[in-house]
Design a protein around this motif. Structure first.
Motif, short mmCIF file in Angstrom:
data_model
loop_
_atom_site.label_atom_id
_atom_site.label_comp_id
_atom_site.label_asym_id
_atom_site.label_seq_id
_atom_site.Cartn_x
_atom_site.Cartn_y
_atom_site.Cartn_z
N ILE A 391 0.81 -1.21 0.00
CA ILE A 391 0.00 0.00 0.00
C ILE A 391 0.85 1.28 0.00
CG2 ILE A 391 -0.20 0.24 2.51
CD1 ILE A 391 -3.15 0.97 2.07
N LEU A 392 2.12 1.17 0.43
CA LEU A 392 2.93 2.37 0.58
C LEU A 392 3.22 3.08 -0.74
CD1 LEU A 392 3.37 1.22 3.50
CD2 LEU A 392 5.50 2.52 3.46
N GLU A 393 3.55 2.32 -1.78
CA GLU A 393 3.89 2.95 -3.06
C GLU A 393 2.71 3.72 -3.65
OE1 GLU A 393 6.60 3.63 -4.72
OE2 GLU A 393 7.69 2.80 -3.02
N PRO A 394 1.50 3.14 -3.70
CA PRO A 394 0.36 3.93 -4.20
C PRO A 394 0.10 5.20 -3.39
CG PRO A 394 -0.20 1.60 -4.07
CD PRO A 394 1.13 1.74 -3.42
N ILE A 395 0.33 5.13 -2.09
CA ILE A 395 0.13 6.32 -1.25
C ILE A 395 1.21 7.36 -1.53
CG2 ILE A 395 0.23 7.16 1.13
CD1 ILE A 395 -1.35 4.67 1.93
N LYS A 396 2.45 6.91 -1.71
CA LYS A 396 3.53 7.85 -2.06
C LYS A 396 3.20 8.57 -3.36
CE LYS A 396 7.37 5.31 0.10
NZ LYS A 396 8.59 4.48 -0.17
N GLU A 397 2.74 7.82 -4.36
CA GLU A 397 2.42 8.41 -5.66
C GLU A 397 1.25 9.39 -5.54
OE1 GLU A 397 1.66 5.16 -8.26
OE2 GLU A 397 3.71 4.36 -8.14
N SER A 398 0.25 9.00 -4.77
CA SER A 398 -0.96 9.84 -4.67
C SER A 398 -0.75 11.09 -3.82
CB SER A 398 -2.11 9.01 -4.10
OG SER A 398 -2.42 7.93 -4.94
N THR A 399 0.26 11.08 -2.96
CA THR A 399 0.51 12.26 -2.11
C THR A 399 1.76 13.03 -2.56
OG1 THR A 399 1.78 10.94 -0.50
CG2 THR A 399 -0.59 11.19 -0.11
N GLU A 400 2.24 12.71 -3.74
CA GLU A 400 3.43 13.42 -4.24
C GLU A 400 3.14 14.92 -4.32
OE1 GLU A 400 6.62 13.17 -7.94
OE2 GLU A 400 4.86 11.88 -7.90
N GLY A 401 4.06 15.71 -3.83
CA GLY A 401 3.88 17.15 -3.78
C GLY A 401 3.33 17.61 -2.43
#
Length: 496
Positions: A391-401
């Protein structure tokens, strides 16, 4: 200037500098239809308690108004410190009759703002209800008051040959009543289970002051509804827990701890499966830490990995009654794990001081969070093992910025991932809501839970309608209305 006054001023400055904005303003909360404390109310409470146990000084109240992580802050102007169940009963009866909202509070270690007021609720603390009443040394059943500190109960049990079945990082501060009210889990849940499985009985006071005696000390008791379970995990919204009867297992004679380095999460899962097969009955804890978390530990807590740097780390603990048997099983596991390339390196400890040194790496993580204030967002999730870390990678991508860093650690043994996000900027309500929406959406997509062991408190209450079916929530509200028709118990929490 007296030493006491100097200390009070120092304490006030400390909380003033670190305290967050008032919850009511920060989250734009509408106050419920409750009365405010008047002079005659204070006078009445001083008849129930002596004056020293009715606190109205703003300096003294600040730490009770602010949560441990400095996320939320209430505006209560009165703190009550009862010593007995009867005093709690008298307080709640009066508050209910006069429609004064109440905030039950234990050690105030809640991660979700469940133990501090939102507005000017009457804070009722259990800190003076701290007596261990009895121990049945045949069954290992301990009866204690709700304000007993978890670690103190364990120290009391140690020479008697028993252990508290709950171990959490806040054990030196948290109260057993709070542990029950949040259905705490902790690091040894894989062996002992959560509070629902270890509490035999409780005493609780309902909103109208009625004392409910569910103090059975029997392991098996099927006479009617198990009413105690209504209060376990209800976070003080249904009743005020005053006494607890806890089933405590025999204290392990021998413990071993291992700190292991692994290459990737696929090998973490395979190692976990091997662990369960090899260690089974003696396996008491399995914790996982990723590289960003270890870097955070190194920076904030000044602690290093004892085996060097690896992408993932596993901390495991065994506890049993036969030293040779336990060590043999552990070494056979390590031998196979190394031989098959599941683990790259590791260290094992059997001496208490060395075991504690390993565990301190994990237990101290939360201490580092406080330095980031509102920039640190904490999520207590539960996920299927196969998706535990995915789950961490999708969250990193979705919260980028928005996020500066995303990392995870937690109780792998029961699927509980503590997901941490450090924001680039201070968390406004809007920003936090955006990140919350991303995290909860991803957790739902992975068929997980947004609350594994910390409860709902204030900070997650507004998401309940998104994660629970409507009829389930309606039943919860009906139970709340039945037990607390005026809604005075811990308002704005869990069910809103």
């Amino acid at each position: 200037m007296s030493k006491l006054l100097k200390f009070q001023i120092t304490l006030f400055r400390r909380y003033s500098q670190n305290s967050p904005e008032y919850t009511k303003k920060k989250f734009n909360v509408i106050r419920g239809n409750y009365n405010s404390i008047q002079k005659e109310d204070i006078q009445h409470f001083r008849k129930i308690l002596d004056s020293k146990r009715v606190v109205t000084d703003s300096v003294d109240l600040e730490k009770y108004n602010t949560d441990w992580f400095f996320q939320v802050r209430g505006t209560s102007n009165i703190l009550l410190k009862p010593k007995t169940t009867q005093e709690v009963s008298s307080i709640l009866h009066y508050c209910n009759e006069n429609k004064l909202a109440v905030c039950p509070q234990g050690g105030n270690t809640s991660a979700l703002g469940g133990s501090v007021p939102v507005f000017d609720e009457v804070i009722v603390s259990t800190e003076l209800m701290n007596k261990i009443i009895s121990l049945d040394e045949d069954s290992g059943v301990v009866t204690c008051e709700a304000g007993c500190i978890l670690e103190n109960i364990d120290k009391y049990l140690e020479p008697k040959g028993f252990i508290v079945p709950l171990d959490i990082g806040a054990k030196g501060t948290c109260h057993i009543g709070g542990n029950v009210s949040t259905n705490a889990g902790g690091m040894r849940l894989i062996k002992f289970g959560n509070m629902h499985g270890n509490v035999l009985g409780i005493e609780a006071v309902t909103a109208n002051g009625e004392i409910l005696d569910c103090l059975s000390n029997l392991k098996k008791d099927n006479t009617g509804y198990h009413l105690k379970h209504l209060f376990i995990g209800s976070e003080g919204t249904l009743g005020f827990v005053t006494k607890v009867i806890l089933q405590c297992p025999p204290r392990p004679k021998y413990r071993n701890a291992a700190f292991l380095g692994l290459q990737n999460f696929d090998k973490v899962l395979k190692t976990f499966k091997l662990l369960k097969g090899h260690l089974a009955e003696i396996l008491s804890a399995v914790e996982v830490i990723d590289t960003p978390t270890m870097e955070f530990i190194r920076k904030e807590n000044k602690q290093d990995s004892p085996i060097g740097d690896y992408p993932f780390y596993l901390m495991i603990e065994t506890s049993g009654s036969n030293e040779q048997h336990d060590e043999e099983k552990l070494h056979l596991f390590l031998e196979e794990a190394l031989k098959t390339g599941l683990i790259l390196n590791g260290t094992v400890a059997s001496e208490p001081a060395k075991i504690q040194a390993i565990w301190s790496i994990r237990e101290n993580i939360a201490n580092g969070f406080r330095a980031y204030g509102s920039r640190m967002l904490q999520y207590d999730t539960s996920l299927p093992f196969k998706d535990y870390y995915n789950i961490l990678e999708p969250i990193k991508e979705s919260t980028e910025g928005l996020s500066e860093r995303v990392f995870g650690f937690g109780h792998l043994g029961d699927g509980n991932l503590h997901l941490q996000i450090i924001l680039k900027n201070e968390a406004t309500d809007e920003l936090k809501s955006r990140v919350d929406a991303v995290v909860f959406e991803k957790v739902a997509a992975f068929n997980g839970s947004i609350s594994a062991e910390h409860g709902i408190g204030f900070l997650k209450a507004k998401y309940m309608d998104k994660i629970k079916p409507k009829n389930t929530l309606n039943l919860m509200r009906n139970v709340k209305k039945l037990l607390d028709p005026n809604g005075i118990l811990n308002p704005y929490k869990v069910i809103v």
